[in-house]
Motif scaffolding. Structure first.
Motif, PDB file in Angstrom:
ATOM      1  N   LYS A  28       0.826  -1.197   0.000  1.00  0.00           N
ATOM      2  CA  LYS A  28       0.000   0.000   0.000  1.00  0.00           C
ATOM      3  C   LYS A  28       0.872   1.264   0.000  1.00  0.00           C
ATOM      4  N   LEU A  29       1.917   1.290   0.852  1.00  0.00           N
ATOM      5  CA  LEU A  29       2.798   2.450   0.914  1.00  0.00           C
ATOM      6  C   LEU A  29       3.603   2.607  -0.374  1.00  0.00           C
ATOM      7  N   ASN A  30       4.047   1.504  -0.943  1.00  0.00           N
ATOM      8  CA  ASN A  30       4.768   1.568  -2.217  1.00  0.00           C
ATOM      9  C   ASN A  30       3.897   2.159  -3.310  1.00  0.00           C
ATOM     10  N   ARG A  31       2.628   1.780  -3.341  1.00  0.00           N
ATOM     11  CA  ARG A  31       1.709   2.295  -4.339  1.00  0.00           C
ATOM     12  C   ARG A  31       1.508   3.804  -4.151  1.00  0.00           C
ATOM     13  N   ILE A  32       1.359   4.246  -2.903  1.00  0.00           N
ATOM     14  CA  ILE A  32       1.166   5.681  -2.618  1.00  0.00           C
ATOM     15  C   ILE A  32       2.399   6.474  -3.036  1.00  0.00           C
ATOM     16  N   VAL A  33       3.587   5.968  -2.702  1.00  0.00           N
ATOM     17  CA  VAL A  33       4.832   6.657  -3.058  1.00  0.00           C
ATOM     18  C   VAL A  33       4.959   6.768  -4.570  1.00  0.00           C
ATOM     19  N   ASN A  34       4.661   5.697  -5.279  1.00  0.00           N
ATOM     20  CA  ASN A  34       4.738   5.721  -6.740  1.00  0.00           C
ATOM     21  C   ASN A  34       3.724   6.696  -7.334  1.00  0.00           C
ATOM     22  N   ASP A  35       2.521   6.729  -6.770  1.00  0.00           N
ATOM     23  CA  ASP A  35       1.507   7.664  -7.260  1.00  0.00           C
ATOM     24  C   ASP A  35       1.940   9.116  -7.050  1.00  0.00           C
ATOM     25  N   ILE A  36       2.502   9.416  -5.875  1.00  0.00           N
ATOM     26  CA  ILE A  36       2.948  10.778  -5.576  1.00  0.00           C
ATOM     27  C   ILE A  36       4.117  11.166  -6.486  1.00  0.00           C
ATOM     28  N   ALA A  37       5.026  10.244  -6.708  1.00  0.00           N
ATOM     29  CA  ALA A  37       6.189  10.519  -7.547  1.00  0.00           C
ATOM     30  C   ALA A  37       5.787  10.830  -8.983  1.00  0.00           C
ATOM     31  N   ASN A  38       4.653  10.352  -9.429  1.00  0.00           N
ATOM     32  CA  ASN A  38       4.207  10.579 -10.801  1.00  0.00           C
ATOM     33  C   ASN A  38       3.339  11.826 -10.963  1.00  0.00           C
ATOM     34  N   LEU A  39       3.102  12.583  -9.886  1.00  0.00           N
ATOM     35  CA  LEU A  39       2.277  13.796  -9.964  1.00  0.00           C
ATOM     36  C   LEU A  39       3.063  14.939 -10.586  1.00  0.00           C
ATOM     37  N   ASN A  40       2.332  15.845 -11.282  1.00  0.00           N
ATOM     38  CA  ASN A  40       2.981  17.061 -11.777  1.00  0.00           C
ATOM     39  C   ASN A  40       2.881  18.133 -10.693  1.00  0.00           C
ATOM     40  N   LEU A  41       3.480  19.298 -10.914  1.00  0.00           N
ATOM     41  CA  LEU A  41       3.532  20.333  -9.881  1.00  0.00           C
ATOM     42  C   LEU A  41       2.162  20.821  -9.440  1.00  0.00           C
ATOM     43  N   ILE A  42       1.243  20.955 -10.369  1.00  0.00           N
ATOM     44  CA  ILE A  42      -0.099  21.418 -10.011  1.00  0.00           C
ATOM     45  C   ILE A  42      -0.784  20.390  -9.124  1.00  0.00           C
ATOM     46  N   GLU A  43      -0.647  19.127  -9.475  1.00  0.00           N
ATOM     47  CA  GLU A  43      -1.256  18.067  -8.669  1.00  0.00           C
ATOM     48  C   GLU A  43      -0.615  17.985  -7.289  1.00  0.00           C
ATOM     49  N   VAL A  44       0.688  18.230  -7.192  1.00  0.00           N
ATOM     50  CA  VAL A  44       1.370  18.232  -5.889  1.00  0.00           C
ATOM     51  C   VAL A  44       0.822  19.360  -5.020  1.00  0.00           C
ATOM     52  N   ALA A  45       0.615  20.534  -5.615  1.00  0.00           N
ATOM     53  CA  ALA A  45       0.060  21.661  -4.866  1.00  0.00           C
ATOM     54  C   ALA A  45      -1.353  21.348  -4.385  1.00  0.00           C
ATOM     55  N   GLU A  46      -2.160  20.730  -5.253  1.00  0.00           N
ATOM     56  CA  GLU A  46      -3.523  20.354  -4.867  1.00  0.00           C
ATOM     57  C   GLU A  46      -3.504  19.300  -3.759  1.00  0.00           C
ATOM     58  N   LEU A  47      -2.601  18.325  -3.862  1.00  0.00           N
ATOM     59  CA  LEU A  47      -2.470  17.297  -2.824  1.00  0.00           C
ATOM     60  C   LEU A  47      -2.083  17.916  -1.493  1.00  0.00           C
TER      61      LEU A  47
END
Length: 156
Positions: A28-47
């Motif tokens: 579960k944590l590996n999946r979350i880390v991979n999902d976060i790593a694939n976000l663009n800057l706008i998505e990171v700001a929204e997250l």
């Protein structure tokens, strides 16, 4: 009165692995880390905004470090002492032609290892540095001696 207690997960906690054994990472944590790593800057700001809202965290300015840096720099400038010049040079700018002979003799006596011909060439090459790397007192004395024999000097 009834109290509202937070909902706890019914998931069974596992024992931590000893230090000498390889740690098994959670899928579960590996999946979350991979999902976060694939976000663009706008998505990171929204997250980030969504996490602050969900976890009830205070909004902190993104540029907090940059805003405090100039203040610290100004404080350093106030605290740092002014650089005091400790090394001076005496520069011969020009001289009175009627006192040229006296100036040449004075330069010859002040400059170690200089003969009369070298002193004459030195004086005639003005503007030039007579001596460098002197303390303030020595520079003042040298300037005074040269001015007495018709030189126009400055201390740098």
């Amino acid at each position: 009165m009834s109290r509202a207690y937070p909902q706890f997960s019914t998931q069974i906690l596992s024992m931590p692995t000893p230090e000498n054994e390889p740690k098994v990472e959670s899928v579960k944590l590996n999946r979350i880390v991979n999902d976060i790593a694939n976000l663009n800057l706008i998505e990171v700001a929204e997250l980030s905004a969504l996490l602050r809202k969900t976890l009830n965290l205070p909004d902190t300015p993104m540029m907090a470090v940059s805003q405090s840096a100039p203040v610290a720099k100004e404080e350093e400038e106030e605290v740092a002492p002014k650089v005091v010049q400790t090394s001076f040079s005496v520069k011969l700018l020009k001289f009175d032609d009627s006192k040229k002979v006296a100036l040449i003799k004075e330069v010859k006596s002040l400059m170690e290892g200089m003969n009369l011909v070298q002193a004459k060439k030195f004086v005639e090459s003005a503007p030039t540095v007579v001596k460098g790397d002197l303390n303030k007192e020595e520079a003042e004395k040298l300037k005074e001696a040269l001015v007495k024999v018709g030189a126009i000097c400055e201390i740098e």
